[in-house]
Design an enzyme around this catalytic site. Structure first.
Site, PDB file in Angstrom:
ATOM      1  N   LYS A 164       0.480  11.683   5.462  1.00  0.00           N
ATOM      2  CA  LYS A 164       0.831  10.637   6.438  1.00  0.00           C
ATOM      3  C   LYS A 164       1.403   9.407   5.732  1.00  0.00           C
ATOM      4  CE  LYS A 164      -2.415   7.965   7.202  1.00  0.00           C
ATOM      5  NZ  LYS A 164      -2.974   6.718   6.681  1.00  0.00           N
TER       6      LYS A 164
ATOM      7  N   LYS B 275       0.834  -1.213   0.000  1.00  0.00           N
ATOM      8  CA  LYS B 275       0.000   0.000   0.000  1.00  0.00           C
ATOM      9  C   LYS B 275       0.867   1.262   0.000  1.00  0.00           C
ATOM     10  CE  LYS B 275      -3.425   2.824   0.452  1.00  0.00           C
ATOM     11  NZ  LYS B 275      -4.293   3.124  -0.695  1.00  0.00           N
TER      12      LYS B 275
HETATM   13  P1  NAP Z   1     -11.479   9.753   7.937  1.00  0.00           P
HETATM   14  O1  NAP Z   1     -12.741  10.027   7.195  1.00  0.00           O
HETATM   15  O2  NAP Z   1     -10.695  10.896   8.459  1.00  0.00           O
HETATM   16  O3  NAP Z   1     -11.844   8.744   9.131  1.00  0.00           O
HETATM   17  C1  NAP Z   1     -10.920   8.428  10.131  1.00  0.00           C
HETATM   18  C2  NAP Z   1     -11.583   7.554  11.161  1.00  0.00           C
HETATM   19  O4  NAP Z   1     -10.606   7.233  12.174  1.00  0.00           O
HETATM   20  C3  NAP Z   1     -12.758   8.239  11.878  1.00  0.00           C
HETATM   21  O5  NAP Z   1     -13.755   7.289  12.157  1.00  0.00           O
HETATM   22  C4  NAP Z   1     -12.085   8.724  13.163  1.00  0.00           C
HETATM   23  O6  NAP Z   1     -12.963   8.948  14.219  1.00  0.00           O
HETATM   24  C5  NAP Z   1     -11.180   7.533  13.453  1.00  0.00           C
HETATM   25  N1  NAP Z   1     -10.130   7.858  14.425  1.00  0.00           N
HETATM   26  C6  NAP Z   1      -9.118   8.743  14.275  1.00  0.00           C
HETATM   27  N2  NAP Z   1      -8.337   8.744  15.387  1.00  0.00           N
HETATM   28  C7  NAP Z   1      -8.887   7.841  16.243  1.00  0.00           C
HETATM   29  C8  NAP Z   1      -8.545   7.385  17.552  1.00  0.00           C
HETATM   30  N3  NAP Z   1      -7.484   7.872  18.199  1.00  0.00           N
HETATM   31  N4  NAP Z   1      -9.341   6.461  18.129  1.00  0.00           N
HETATM   32  C9  NAP Z   1     -10.419   5.959  17.475  1.00  0.00           C
HETATM   33  N5  NAP Z   1     -10.799   6.351  16.241  1.00  0.00           N
HETATM   34  C10 NAP Z   1     -10.032   7.278  15.629  1.00  0.00           C
HETATM   35  O7  NAP Z   1     -10.459   8.905   7.040  1.00  0.00           O
HETATM   36  P2  NAP Z   1     -10.710   7.831   5.894  1.00  0.00           P
HETATM   37  O8  NAP Z   1     -10.530   8.495   4.574  1.00  0.00           O
HETATM   38  O9  NAP Z   1     -11.934   7.034   6.174  1.00  0.00           O
HETATM   39  O10 NAP Z   1      -9.371   6.946   6.095  1.00  0.00           O
HETATM   40  C11 NAP Z   1      -9.265   5.965   7.115  1.00  0.00           C
HETATM   41  C12 NAP Z   1      -8.014   5.126   6.850  1.00  0.00           C
HETATM   42  O11 NAP Z   1      -8.130   4.532   5.538  1.00  0.00           O
HETATM   43  C13 NAP Z   1      -6.705   5.935   6.819  1.00  0.00           C
HETATM   44  O12 NAP Z   1      -5.673   5.162   7.340  1.00  0.00           O
HETATM   45  C14 NAP Z   1      -6.498   6.191   5.333  1.00  0.00           C
HETATM   46  O13 NAP Z   1      -5.121   6.422   5.029  1.00  0.00           O
HETATM   47  C15 NAP Z   1      -7.011   4.906   4.731  1.00  0.00           C
HETATM   48  N6  NAP Z   1      -7.482   4.999   3.338  1.00  0.00           N
HETATM   49  C16 NAP Z   1      -8.310   6.017   2.926  1.00  0.00           C
HETATM   50  C17 NAP Z   1      -8.713   6.069   1.596  1.00  0.00           C
HETATM   51  C18 NAP Z   1      -9.586   7.179   1.067  1.00  0.00           C
HETATM   52  O14 NAP Z   1      -9.681   7.315  -0.178  1.00  0.00           O
HETATM   53  N7  NAP Z   1     -10.249   7.995   1.886  1.00  0.00           N
HETATM   54  C19 NAP Z   1      -8.320   5.082   0.699  1.00  0.00           C
HETATM   55  C20 NAP Z   1      -7.516   4.047   1.155  1.00  0.00           C
HETATM   56  C21 NAP Z   1      -7.099   3.998   2.473  1.00  0.00           C
HETATM   57  P3  NAP Z   1     -13.639  10.400  14.445  1.00  0.00           P
HETATM   58  O15 NAP Z   1     -14.898  10.393  13.633  1.00  0.00           O
HETATM   59  O16 NAP Z   1     -13.857  10.470  15.898  1.00  0.00           O
HETATM   60  O17 NAP Z   1     -12.655  11.441  13.967  1.00  0.00           O
END
Ligand code: NAP
Length: 296
Positions: free
Chosen positions: A240, A172
């Site tokens: 990140k 990844k």
């Molecule tokens: P996001 O919308 O910012 O969601 C992040 C999630 O993590 C939220 O539910 C957040 O909770 C939770 N979180 C953050 N810190 C936390 C903690 N200390 N304890 C518990 N929960 C916590 O991000 P996302 O786009 O869904 O991405 C999530 C992951 O998938 C990341 O690692 C990202 O790199 C990866 N990813 C994302 C994509 C994309 O296109 N978006 C694609 C592939 C992989 P809150 O609601 O409380 O903030």
């Protein structure tokens, strides 16, 4: 067959992934750190858990997708974390993009409870998550991978086994290195052409008729041309991933000069307060330096 599942992290990716599992008839307990993101899951019949431990209590499989390494460590090991209630035989599918080293540490900790861990990073972004068409890159035991497949199939269309723990994440990080640098250099080229007086739509027509054509730029160009940076993948999370890739390169003795330069451009855009926008907003940092806007 309906399985009791725990799902942790209802962000941009987690929300649609969990909804697809609920729609497939699974019995979900969902947890999100910030309350208020659970309404759609509740409406789909999920139980709202008050901690990761509560979400894990009855689960045969726990899926998590949270921001970064610190978030995963907190969900697993902190007070109210899944280690408190984890049952022997449970599978944890972690789709967060985190450090492979931290992921391997989590795999060891849950193994102490008789549970199995897969690092199961994804690509396909929000629309892939909504359609259940993500691509998974998976590290862990092959037997656990096979057991988890019925659940993984609901969330994705392609599941690539990469090898032992952490190797899904290593793949990844390499993939996002390529994707982030491509988008950054696409933006540089479009700023250059626009400043010279070539229209962005003319430039796109040329790129699409050339060997430089790429799926990611086909997808991002219309958003850049409209100045729409609604986050599909927040810029701070792409930065990140570049930090993690740079760390991996350093640890493995792999020079990555283009990654290093692109990482600083994303860092600069993040420092300007653009971290919550889509990572294509990196173009606006370049536009501001050049005094031109790539808009149609
Ligand atoms: P996001 O919308 O910012 O969601 C992040 C999630 O993590 C939220 O539910 C957040 O909770 C939770 N979180 C953050 N810190 C936390 C903690 N200390 N304890 C518990 N929960 C916590 O991000 P996302 O786009 O869904 O991405 C999530 C992951 O998938 C990341 O690692 C990202 O790199 C990866 N990813 C994302 C994509 C994309 O296109 N978006 C694609 C592939 C992989 P809150 O609601 O409380 O903030």
């Amino acid at each position: 067959m309906s399985e009791p599942l725990g799902f942790i992290g209802l962000g941009i990716m987690g929300q649609p992934m969990a909804l697809n599992l609920a729609k497939a008839g699974h019995k979900l307990a969902v947890y999100n750190r910030t309350p208020g993101k659970t309404a759609a899951l509740e409406a789909a019949g999920a139980r709202v858990a008050d901690s990761p431990a509560d979400a894990a209590r009855d689960a045969n499989v726990i899926i998590m997708i949270v921001s970064d390494s610190a978030a995963v460590e907190s969900v697993v090991t902190s007070k109210g974390g899944i280690l408190e209630t984890l049952r022997s035989g449970t599978i944890i599918i972690d789709s967060s993009t985190i450090s492979p080293t931290v992921s391997r540490k989590m795999a060891c900790m849950v193994a102490g409870k008789g549970a199995s861990w897969l690092d199961a990073a994804v690509t396909g972004s929000k629309h892939g998550a909504e359609k259940g068409e993500l691509t998974f890159m998976i590290g862990g035991d092959r037997e656990t991978f096979d057991r988890a497949m019925p659940i993984l199939k609901i969330m994705g269309k392609k599941h690539i086994y990469c090898g032992s723990h952490g190797l899904g994440l290593s793949a990844k990080l390499a993939q996002n290195t390529i994707q982030a640098t491509m988008v950054e250099v696409f933006c540089e080229g479009f700023v250059l052409a626009t400043k010279a007086g070539v229209k962005p739509e003319t430039m796109l027509e040329i790129i699409q008729a050339s060997m430089a054509r790429a799926g990611i730029t086909d997808f991002k160009a219309p958003f850049i041309f409209k100045g729409d940076f609604t986050p599909y993948f927040p810029l701070k999370l792409m930065h990140k991933d570049l930090e993690l890739a740079a760390e991996a390169g350093y640890a493995q003795g792999v020079p990555m000069p283009v990654l290093a330069a692109a990482k600083e451009v994303y860092m600069a855009a993040k420092a300007q307060g653009k971290g919550d926008q889509d990572y294509a907003a990196v173009v606006t940092f370049l536009e501001e330096l050049a005094g031109v806007k790539v808009r149609t």
